[in-house]
Write an enzyme that holds these catalytic residues in place. Structure first.
Site, short mmCIF file in Angstrom:
data_model
loop_
_atom_site.label_atom_id
_atom_site.label_comp_id
_atom_site.label_asym_id
_atom_site.label_seq_id
_atom_site.Cartn_x
_atom_site.Cartn_y
_atom_site.Cartn_z
N GLU A 1 42.64 9.47 10.82
CA GLU A 1 41.70 9.16 9.73
C GLU A 1 40.65 8.13 10.12
O GLU A 1 39.55 8.18 9.62
CB GLU A 1 42.41 8.80 8.41
CG GLU A 1 43.28 7.59 8.41
CD GLU A 1 44.06 7.41 7.10
OE1 GLU A 1 43.76 8.06 6.10
OE2 GLU A 1 44.98 6.57 7.10
N LYS B 1 39.38 5.86 -0.77
CA LYS B 1 40.65 5.16 -0.95
C LYS B 1 41.44 5.74 -2.11
O LYS B 1 42.65 5.87 -2.06
CB LYS B 1 40.36 3.68 -1.19
CG LYS B 1 41.59 2.84 -1.42
CD LYS B 1 41.87 1.98 -0.22
CE LYS B 1 43.25 1.43 -0.19
NZ LYS B 1 44.03 1.92 0.94
N GLU C 1 53.02 8.90 9.98
CA GLU C 1 52.10 7.87 9.52
C GLU C 1 51.22 7.37 10.68
O GLU C 1 50.02 7.15 10.50
CB GLU C 1 52.89 6.73 8.87
CG GLU C 1 52.10 5.52 8.42
CD GLU C 1 51.02 5.81 7.38
OE1 GLU C 1 50.98 6.93 6.82
OE2 GLU C 1 50.20 4.91 7.14
N CYS D 1 34.43 8.35 -6.87
CA CYS D 1 33.25 7.56 -7.15
C CYS D 1 33.60 6.24 -7.83
O CYS D 1 34.65 6.12 -8.46
CB CYS D 1 32.25 8.30 -8.05
SG CYS D 1 31.94 9.97 -7.56
N TRP E 1 31.45 9.79 -4.13
CA TRP E 1 32.19 10.66 -3.21
C TRP E 1 31.94 12.06 -3.73
O TRP E 1 32.36 12.41 -4.84
CB TRP E 1 33.69 10.32 -3.26
CG TRP E 1 34.49 11.01 -2.21
CD1 TRP E 1 34.62 10.64 -0.91
CD2 TRP E 1 35.31 12.17 -2.37
NE1 TRP E 1 35.46 11.50 -0.25
CE2 TRP E 1 35.90 12.45 -1.12
CE3 TRP E 1 35.61 13.01 -3.45
CZ2 TRP E 1 36.76 13.53 -0.93
CZ3 TRP E 1 36.46 14.08 -3.26
CH2 TRP E 1 37.03 14.33 -2.00
N ASN F 1 32.11 9.28 -13.10
CA ASN F 1 33.17 9.43 -12.10
C ASN F 1 34.13 10.48 -12.63
O ASN F 1 34.74 10.27 -13.68
CB ASN F 1 33.87 8.07 -11.91
CG ASN F 1 35.16 8.19 -11.14
OD1 ASN F 1 35.32 9.09 -10.33
ND2 ASN F 1 36.09 7.29 -11.40
N GLY F 2 34.26 11.61 -11.94
CA GLY F 2 35.18 12.65 -12.41
C GLY F 2 34.57 14.02 -12.19
O GLY F 2 33.62 14.18 -11.43
N HIS G 1 60.08 23.06 20.01
CA HIS G 1 59.73 24.31 19.31
C HIS G 1 58.22 24.49 19.18
O HIS G 1 57.76 25.10 18.22
CB HIS G 1 60.42 24.34 17.94
CG HIS G 1 61.90 24.21 18.05
ND1 HIS G 1 62.69 25.23 18.54
CD2 HIS G 1 62.73 23.17 17.80
CE1 HIS G 1 63.96 24.83 18.56
NE2 HIS G 1 64.00 23.58 18.11
N LYS H 1 47.19 7.61 10.66
CA LYS H 1 46.31 6.44 10.84
C LYS H 1 45.27 6.72 11.91
O LYS H 1 44.10 6.43 11.73
CB LYS H 1 47.11 5.20 11.26
CG LYS H 1 47.87 4.44 10.22
CD LYS H 1 47.07 3.74 9.16
CE LYS H 1 46.73 4.67 8.04
NZ LYS H 1 47.59 4.91 6.98
N ARG I 1 35.86 3.71 -3.06
CA ARG I 1 36.04 4.90 -3.89
C ARG I 1 35.11 6.04 -3.46
O ARG I 1 35.13 7.11 -4.06
CB ARG I 1 35.78 4.57 -5.36
CG ARG I 1 36.63 3.44 -5.88
CD ARG I 1 36.32 3.16 -7.33
NE ARG I 1 36.70 4.26 -8.16
CZ ARG I 1 37.90 4.45 -8.66
NH1 ARG I 1 38.85 3.59 -8.41
NH2 ARG I 1 38.16 5.48 -9.43
#
Ligand code: G6P
Length: 618
Positions: free
Chosen positions: A498, A613, A491, A2, A75, A101-102, A514, A495, A27
């Site tokens: 997401e 983020k 990576e 948040c 969030w 926030n938390g 495998h 990308k 956030r």
């Protein structure tokens, strides 16, 4: 997670809060809310959705007058993202209001006690519990808001950055912090105060800021007063630690690009240059890095290096494993912060721990840093955000200087992290005598060419966009790479998933046999990084295996390659470079491929669903 932001002073608070929330949306963007005090009433508006939804709603349902107020972009942690769970939260009497926030871990116990005392709750949030606890203490102790906040927080287990307002004390805001970041921007001669999860909401108003430390609270008043004291005792913090911010407005705006992600992809030539500026003196054969130079013995005597990170930063850590082992011959282990912190790891005083984090706020990485410190290891940070929690917690470190990264999908942070880690590996390799002087010199000369080579690659944009248009509707993607480019495959897959919500997996090319090879048929696009260095021939064999199963092959090759050209359906050429630096180039087309696919699928590139983020919860 948040984002929170607030204002108290002589200007209209509403536009400052809304603009600030938009900058903090990275956030979290599940819901948003704002509260203003107009001199008489508390006016509150909130909604599920983004700040733009809030703006529409607030202007219709409340008076947006007032020189004092705050807002929140959420969030969701406790409770689904809906109207009632959105912040700000009022206390039972409606006199107190809070944004948070938390996470309050013991909220359930506190809630039960409050229910017994006659409180009723409208939301599922831990935050509503906290504001009512503050109210209850204020009534029981007959104390002022500041004292009630302090006493309440002494009962709280968890993490928070909070902003609290009391209608009965309408000339002040109370701010407190433990675990989650909060900064206070200070106007000229204390004429106004800006409060925010980071400095971006107030950068155009003031360059002077204080970052509250854990277990500190501040009271800012309309009559130009700011007081900071400890939460656990009453001791006053005498030195206000006012810092001058280096950030500027241009850095946090889109500058003509359609998305922050695209802007940040294109910023990489400059960002990489900024990372090594003043550190890499190639012609003199010198690498200067204060944090490393001052602690060089710790690194040289290290039995091993443990790298802790999350997400894209973890992938940069994997590249660093190759760099440190190959160039500096120091054993490396790369750990997810979240796994490391809970598995009772063996850490000794001879270990060096490197924490990599763009934001410097990722909760799991921060916890891993604290754990490593408590066991006596030397902890070095590689962060982008100056003054962030991890940057402050570590013994020493190096900033990447990539500039603010706002797109949720990390791009320039990755390449600049690799740049810093390459500089470190080279310096250590040279001192340890593992690389001969001419080889060292070749590395340095090549590193200063990288920004130009990245710029050349960015010119391939139209070609990559065309490839994106062919594959935009597929349900799955596979990414393969070997050696230094195995982390790049991971990576690339991250990308894509997401931001476009296409399922993608990254694998070491040889591991394909495998398992993943079973997935390959004519419908499966496989991105293979097949640069001419390293395990080229072996990767070519892997490519043949893919073609025999009719997979669609997109190959990232070195300029002039003719072997893979004949096998692949599409090729993207990258300039020639040393093997150790190939990730700095091969990553770029994968970023662009994901970007274009996501745009074509009409996904919200800068704010992908469910992500944020900066992940300040575990
Ligand atoms: C989040 C972001 C990722 C990032 C990760 C680690 O998941 O969405 O892009 O890589 O956190 O963040 P950090 O700030 O520690 O690098």
């Amino acid at each position: 997670m948040c984002g929170i932001t607030g204002y108290i002073g002589y200007r209209d608070a509403y536009p400052i809060i809304i603009k600030g929330l938009q900058r903090l949306e990275y956030r979290g963007y599940d819901s948003a809310g704002v509260v203003l005090y107009d001199g008489k009433n508390i006016n509150l508006s909130k909604t599920k959705g983004k700040v733009s939804d809030l703006q529409e709603k607030a202007s219709q349902e409340i008076s947006i007058e007032g020189k004092i107020g705050f807002g929140h972009t959420r969030w969701a942690t406790h409770g689904v993202p809906n109207h009632v769970n959105s912040h700000p939260h009022l206390s039972q009497s409606s006199n107190l209001v809070i944004v948070h926030n938390g996470i309050i871990e013991n909220y359930d116990t506190l809630k039960q006690e409050l229910v017994l005392r006659g409180y009723t709750f409208h939301s599922d949030t831990d935050t509503e519990v906290l504001i009512n606890l503050i109210e209850e203490i204020k009534i029981q102790e007959k104390c002022k808001l500041g004292k009630a906040v302090q006493l309440a927080l002494q009962q709280v287990v968890g993490a928070y950055a909070i902003l609290v307002f009391d209608k009965e004390k309408p000339n002040e805001l109370v701010i407190a912090k433990l675990g989650s970041p909060i900064a206070i921007g200070i106007g000229k001669e204390n004429s106004e105060f800006f409060i925010a999860s980071d400095a971006t909401p107030f950068i155009e108003y003031t360059k002077n800021a204080i970052y509250l430390e854990d277990s500190e609270m501040a009271i800012v008043k309309i009559d130009r007063e700011i007081r900071i004291h400890k939460i656990n005792d009453d001791s006053l913090v005498e030195d206000l630690r006012i810092q001058e911010l280096q950030l500027n407005l241009e850095q946090i705006e889109k500058g003509g690009y359609e998305h922050f992600m695209l802007k940040e992809i294109h910023e990489q030539p400059n960002a990489i240059t900024d990372t090594y500026r003043g550190r890499l003196l190639a012609n003199k054969g010198v690498i200067k890095m204060g944090g490393l130079d001052d602690n060089i013995e710790r690194f040289l005597n290290a039995k091993r290096i443990i790298i802790v990170a999350c997400g894209t930063s973890w992938h940069a850590g994997l590249v660093a494993e190759y760099l440190f082992e190959d160039i500096a011959r120091i054993p490396v282990e790369v750990e997810y912060g979240s796994e490391f912190r809970y598995r009772n790891p063996i850490i000794t005083e001879n270990d060096v721990v490197i924490a990599i984090s763009q934001s410097g706020e990722t909760a799991d990485t921060l916890a891993a840093v604290k754990l490593a410190k408590s066991k006596g290891a030397f902890v070095f940070g590689v962060c982008n955000v100056v003054g962030s929690s991890i940057a402050r917690e570590v013994h020493a470190g190096a900033y990447t200087h990539a500039g603010p990264e706002i797109g949720v999908a990390s791009t320039k942070a990755f390449t600049t992290q690799i740049t810093i880690l390459a500089l470190m590996a080279l310096k250590l390799g040279k001192i340890k005598g593992n690389i001969a002087a001419p080889v060292y010199q070749t590395y340095l000369q090549e590193l200063i060419q990288i920004p130009d080579k990245v710029a050349q690659l960015l010119e391939e944009d139209a070609h990559i966009k065309k490839i994106a248009s062919i594959y935009k509707d597929v349900p799955n993607f596979l990414y393969l790479g070997r050696g230094y480019n195995f982390p790049v495959a991971l990576e690339g897959a991250l990308k894509l998933k997401e931001i476009s919500y296409i399922h993608a997996e990254g694998y070491p090319a040889a591991e394909m046999k495998h398992g993943p090879i079973a997935l390959i048929d004519k419908n499966m696009p496989v991105v293979v990084i097949a640069t001419r260095k390293g395990h080229y021939k072996k990767v070519v064999s892997n490519i043949q295996e893919i073609k025999s199963r009719h997979g669609q092959l997109i190959a990232i090759v070195t300029k002039g390659d003719i072997v893979v050209r004949d096998l692949a359906d599409h090729i993207i050429e990258v300039p020639e470079t040393l093997e150790a630096f190939t990730p700095l180039l091969t990553t770029i087309p994968l970023q662009l491929l994901s970007y274009h696919i996501a745009v074509m699928r009409e996904c919200n590139v800068d704010q992908p669903r469910n992500l944020a983020k900066s992940v300040t919860v575990e």
